[in-house]
Design a protein around this motif. Structure first.
Motif, PDB file in Angstrom:
ATOM      1  N   ASP A 140       0.725  -1.090  -0.049  1.00  0.00           N
ATOM      2  CA  ASP A 140      -0.152   0.057   0.114  1.00  0.00           C
ATOM      3  C   ASP A 140       0.850   1.159   0.032  1.00  0.00           C
ATOM      4  O   ASP A 140       2.051   1.123   0.390  1.00  0.00           O
ATOM      5  N   GLY A 149      -5.462   4.386   3.026  1.00  0.00           N
ATOM      6  CA  GLY A 149      -6.586   5.439   2.569  1.00  0.00           C
ATOM      7  C   GLY A 149      -6.179   6.607   1.984  1.00  0.00           C
ATOM      8  O   GLY A 149      -6.665   7.885   2.031  1.00  0.00           O
ATOM      9  N   LEU A 176      -6.076   3.293  -6.300  1.00  0.00           N
ATOM     10  CA  LEU A 176      -6.391   2.564  -7.471  1.00  0.00           C
ATOM     11  C   LEU A 176      -7.670   3.392  -7.711  1.00  0.00           C
ATOM     12  O   LEU A 176      -8.708   3.564  -6.607  1.00  0.00           O
ATOM     13  N   ALA A 196     -10.098   2.065  -1.555  1.00  0.00           N
ATOM     14  CA  ALA A 196     -11.070   2.672  -0.466  1.00  0.00           C
ATOM     15  C   ALA A 196     -11.686   3.966  -1.287  1.00  0.00           C
ATOM     16  O   ALA A 196     -12.804   4.023  -1.468  1.00  0.00           O
ATOM     17  N   GLY A 198     -11.169   5.542  -3.818  1.00  0.00           N
ATOM     18  CA  GLY A 198     -11.161   5.591  -5.525  1.00  0.00           C
ATOM     19  C   GLY A 198     -12.626   5.162  -5.729  1.00  0.00           C
ATOM     20  O   GLY A 198     -13.161   5.196  -6.972  1.00  0.00           O
TER      21      GLY A 198
HETATM   22  O1  LIG Z   1      -8.852   4.066   4.793  1.00  0.00           O
HETATM   23  C1  LIG Z   1      -8.208   4.362   5.681  1.00  0.00           C
HETATM   24  O2  LIG Z   1      -8.783   5.644   6.061  1.00  0.00           O
HETATM   25  C2  LIG Z   1      -7.535   3.723   6.544  1.00  0.00           C
HETATM   26  C3  LIG Z   1      -6.892   4.172   7.701  1.00  0.00           C
HETATM   27  C4  LIG Z   1      -6.086   3.354   8.474  1.00  0.00           C
HETATM   28  C5  LIG Z   1      -5.595   2.269   8.123  1.00  0.00           C
HETATM   29  C6  LIG Z   1      -6.164   1.601   6.816  1.00  0.00           C
HETATM   30  C7  LIG Z   1      -7.025   2.153   6.002  1.00  0.00           C
HETATM   31  N1  LIG Z   1      -7.311   1.792   5.025  1.00  0.00           N
HETATM   32  C8  LIG Z   1      -7.123   0.557   4.638  1.00  0.00           C
HETATM   33  C9  LIG Z   1      -7.208  -0.149   2.958  1.00  0.00           C
HETATM   34  O3  LIG Z   1      -7.022  -1.231   2.832  1.00  0.00           O
HETATM   35  C10 LIG Z   1      -7.279   0.827   1.943  1.00  0.00           C
HETATM   36  O4  LIG Z   1      -8.452   0.385   1.089  1.00  0.00           O
HETATM   37  C11 LIG Z   1      -5.920   1.011   1.262  1.00  0.00           C
HETATM   38  O5  LIG Z   1      -5.113   1.806   2.135  1.00  0.00           O
HETATM   39  C12 LIG Z   1      -5.836   1.595   0.171  1.00  0.00           C
HETATM   40  O6  LIG Z   1      -6.791   2.979   0.029  1.00  0.00           O
HETATM   41  P1  LIG Z   1      -6.967   4.162  -1.174  1.00  0.00           P
HETATM   42  O7  LIG Z   1      -5.582   4.531  -1.694  1.00  0.00           O
HETATM   43  O8  LIG Z   1      -7.764   5.226  -0.519  1.00  0.00           O
HETATM   44  O9  LIG Z   1      -7.571   3.239  -2.295  1.00  0.00           O
END
Ligand SMILES: O=C(O)c1ccccc1NCC(=O)[C@H](O)[C@H](O)COP(=O)(O)O
Length: 231
Positions: A140, A149, A176, A196, A198
């Motif tokens: 990530d 996220g 993504l 998340a 996207g």
């Molecule tokens: O999404 C959050 O806010 C988050 C906060 C703390 C720990 C994990 C978090 N998300 C975990 C995920 O699996 C997300 O889907 C991943 O990081 C990808 O996020 P994104 O870049 O927004 O698609």
């Protein structure tokens, strides 16, 4: 070289996890879109609109149907803290972000019946150290506190090189969207992808954190798996 992270070589579809579900309606949208896993975030020491309390996490994950994996996403500071939360929420799998060491993650895995997905920083040099205690690695783009996220992509070419040498399933995450996920899959050849921000709802040009847009979720799953979007 691993086969599990090269979906094109075996003809199997890329698995899709949609993360940060906070509402039952969004869980239904994610399942209807054909995602393989639903992620619910609880007990994270970062400010995020995608976090819910443990009881809400338990309710949301209890509604995930058979054959879809309900994933608790958390950032524990100790093994004990993670075990306690998993006992309360009762997920199918747990995704761990943050500072647990490979040894602590191994200890966690021994305490749980659930699979442990270990989130690692795509820019880190020690990613392979986390493969042993992990049932899957989520590579990530992480923020300064270790949370996800971010909505930001990372160096997919570098991730591809790392993935090719790992036997553990790798889930690609970070920035993504329906527009870039096919290229990400083509480049990295991961076991699965995760999103998340996207697929969140946009209102007046601004993303509404914590709320999914059903159409965008459908487009994302279709693009990741190369399925047609049903009319
Ligand atoms: O999404 C959050 O806010 C988050 C906060 C703390 C720990 C994990 C978090 N998300 C975990 C995920 O699996 C997300 O889907 C991943 O990081 C990808 O996020 P994104 O870049 O927004 O698609």
């Amino acid at each position: 070289m691993s086969d599990v992270n090269r979906p094109d070589s075996g003809g199997s579809a890329t698995r899709v996890k949609v993360c940060g579900v906070t509402r039952a309606a969004d869980r239904e949208a994610v399942v209807t879109a054909g995602a393989d896993a639903v992620g619910v975030i609880s007990d994270v020491p970062v400010d995020t609109p995608r976090e819910v309390g443990a009881d809400t996490a338990a309710d949301l994950l209890a509604g995930v149907p058979p054959l879809v994996t309900g994933v608790l996403v958390t950032m524990p500071s100790t093994v004990e803290e993670a075990v306690d939360l998993v006992e309360t929420v009762d997920p199918d799998a747990v995704q761990v972000h943050g500072g647990l060491s490979p040894g602590e993650l191994g200890a966690l895995g021994h305490r749980l019946s659930q699979d442990v997905i270990v989130a690692v920083d795509a820019a880190a040099d020690d990613i392979a150290d986390y493969a042993d205690p992990a049932d899957a690695l989520l590579v990530d783009s992480v923020d300064a506190a270790g949370g996800g996220g971010t909505g930001e992509t990372h160096d997919w070419e570098r991730t591809r090189e790392i993935v090719a040498d790992l036997d553990v399933p790798v889930v690609l995450a970070g920035g993504l969207t329906p527009d870039n996920v096919a290229a990400a899959v083509e480049t990295v050849r991961p076991f699965g992808v995760d999103v998340a921000t996207g697929v969140e709802r946009v209102e007046d040009g601004d993303r509404v954190g914590g709320e999914k847009d059903p159409e965008t979720v459908r487009e994302f799953v279709a693009a990741a798996t190369r399925r047609e979007v049903a009319a």
